[in-house]
Write a protein that holds these residues in place. Sequence first.
Motif, mmCIF file in Angstrom:
data_model
loop_
_atom_site.group_PDB
_atom_site.id
_atom_site.type_symbol
_atom_site.label_atom_id
_atom_site.label_comp_id
_atom_site.label_asym_id
_atom_site.label_seq_id
_atom_site.Cartn_x
_atom_site.Cartn_y
_atom_site.Cartn_z
ATOM 1 N N GLY A 1 0.793 -1.226 0.000
ATOM 2 C CA GLY A 1 0.000 0.000 0.000
ATOM 3 C C GLY A 1 0.822 1.271 0.000
ATOM 4 O O GLY A 1 0.510 2.228 -0.721
ATOM 5 N N ILE B 1 2.175 2.082 -3.415
ATOM 6 C CA ILE B 1 1.133 2.538 -4.335
ATOM 7 C C ILE B 1 0.828 4.021 -4.123
ATOM 8 O O ILE B 1 0.628 4.780 -5.068
ATOM 9 C CB ILE B 1 -0.149 1.703 -4.147
ATOM 10 C CG1 ILE B 1 0.100 0.256 -4.609
ATOM 11 C CG2 ILE B 1 -1.319 2.315 -4.910
ATOM 12 C CD1 ILE B 1 -1.067 -0.657 -4.353
ATOM 13 N N ALA B 2 0.818 4.454 -2.857
ATOM 14 C CA ALA B 2 0.396 5.819 -2.543
ATOM 15 C C ALA B 2 1.478 6.859 -2.784
ATOM 16 O O ALA B 2 1.167 8.037 -3.008
ATOM 17 C CB ALA B 2 -0.052 5.891 -1.080
ATOM 18 N N VAL C 1 -6.139 9.182 -3.749
ATOM 19 C CA VAL C 1 -5.480 8.140 -2.956
ATOM 20 C C VAL C 1 -6.297 7.836 -1.705
ATOM 21 O O VAL C 1 -6.529 6.667 -1.356
ATOM 22 C CB VAL C 1 -4.050 8.577 -2.580
ATOM 23 C CG1 VAL C 1 -3.427 7.563 -1.625
ATOM 24 C CG2 VAL C 1 -3.198 8.723 -3.819
ATOM 25 N N SER D 1 -9.411 5.947 -2.729
ATOM 26 C CA SER D 1 -9.092 4.560 -3.090
ATOM 27 C C SER D 1 -8.862 3.708 -1.847
ATOM 28 O O SER D 1 -9.389 2.596 -1.734
ATOM 29 C CB SER D 1 -7.846 4.523 -3.982
ATOM 30 O OG SER D 1 -8.060 5.226 -5.191
ATOM 31 N N GLY D 2 -8.060 4.230 -0.918
ATOM 32 C CA GLY D 2 -7.811 3.482 0.312
ATOM 33 C C GLY D 2 -9.076 3.216 1.096
ATOM 34 O O GLY D 2 -9.283 2.120 1.633
ATOM 35 N N ILE E 1 -2.632 2.272 2.362
ATOM 36 C CA ILE E 1 -2.731 3.388 1.420
ATOM 37 C C ILE E 1 -3.164 4.657 2.154
ATOM 38 O O ILE E 1 -2.613 5.747 1.944
ATOM 39 C CB ILE E 1 -3.709 3.044 0.282
ATOM 40 C CG1 ILE E 1 -3.116 1.966 -0.631
ATOM 41 C CG2 ILE E 1 -4.068 4.288 -0.537
ATOM 42 C CD1 ILE E 1 -4.072 1.461 -1.689
#
Length: 489
Positions: free
Chosen positions: A337, A340-341, A353, A356-357, A391
Amino acid sequence: MSQTHQAAGTGRRTTRGREPGRATLVGIGSLLVVLTNAVIFILPPLLPVIQAQYGLATVAEVTWLYTVLTLGGGAGFILLPRLADLHGDRNANVAAAAFLTVGALVPAIGDSYPTLLVGCALMGFGGAAQVLPLGFLRRGLGESGITVAVAVLVIGTGVGIVAGMIGGGLIVQTLSLQSFFVVLTAIGAVTTVASYLLIPHLPPAERGGRIGVVGTVWMIAWVAAILLTLTQGLVWGNAALIPLVLGVVGGIAWFRVERRSSNAVFDVALMKAPLVTASCICITLFAAVNAAFLLLVSTYAQIIPAALRPVDAYGLGLSALDTGWLMLPFALTFVVGGAIADRPVNNGRVVPVFVSGALISAAGLAWLALAHDQQWHYLVGAAVIGLGCSIGYAAGFTLVQLAVPEEKAGMATGVAGTFLAVGFAFGTALVSADLSASLVPVPGTTLEVAAENLYGVGYWLAGALALAVVLTVLVSTNRSRRRTGGVVA
């Protein structure tokens, strides 16, 4: 703004002499994050052992361990990061590790319930070491410092949570309670020495500053009052409203006074930077989701179906150790995670972000609300929720750090860490209240457990907290646009 702050930090860093190696700093930072989170999450599997060994009559007495741990952590999150800014990273980290060591030593020597309470308070204060690497990694690694520091924090948190739960299970099976605290004391002592030897002793990041004693004590008091309500509210009933009101009123008054103070504990102007307040609220919500999920899993998994009446039977009948292994996917996706962020947050796309998390976490919680009676259900759910929470954490801590110059990294860490502590306490309190709403007896004992349907309710409640992240960032973005439009007009 972030580029300006990072460049300023890089230029100042070149005047400090020889810097320790990157791997050394990352290694000691990872050790601190993993150890402090493991200490916190090693307690759940030990609670039945503690209750039996010390002859505690009620669950309320056991929950005081979490209360004093949380209260100590609230004070530590406020003081230790600020201490790092004003008196150096090494001093702050050594102090934190020393508190962890002494906190373990007290029950190791005393081996009693009162000494365990004292030890938990000290370990809670030292547990704020989990966020201190955000400061010394940022200051020690230059432009890449924020990215690396947040990655160490997020990944180390996931690993520490699972290591703590697995470690607690191993201790239950192989060691006595006193032996465990002896081992923990030794680990804490090694960490203290490592912090002294490996973290650079550099001039204070913020020259000429000092900790405002009145403001600091005042903040600790109102934060502690709120945390006390969240951790003991079910036991105290309506009486818990007293510290809650005192905490809220005290917090509002503290903010008003701090805005005009020349020696403020935290730079209140920081909260006015774009999305910073929203990020802190999101950190609280993700921490609440994290705590709620862990409590629901550890409780359901260890209930033995055969011990209940057939009409009430549920649970997986797992040991504390097996429950810890069930959480392994949570730690694995925590590693993913943060990576990704990183790029979108540093490019200014923090809102997508966060959303999404939150949606990933909510999806995992919805899955478990509908399917939580098989081990593989938890393996899937843990992986999804771990990804979403990591994330969210990465986005929140990164944005708060980007909002301040390097010399105030500790102050920003303290702000975010305080919101983190409140979130964990709130999530635990919310699920505890849910699981206490309807109880069923365990035949042949005086024990009672939550009715099975309450676990589904708990997961839906945690999912609602995740979705509240979406609402928070959308409201904050809309307000920022209105404010910008008003300035342009």
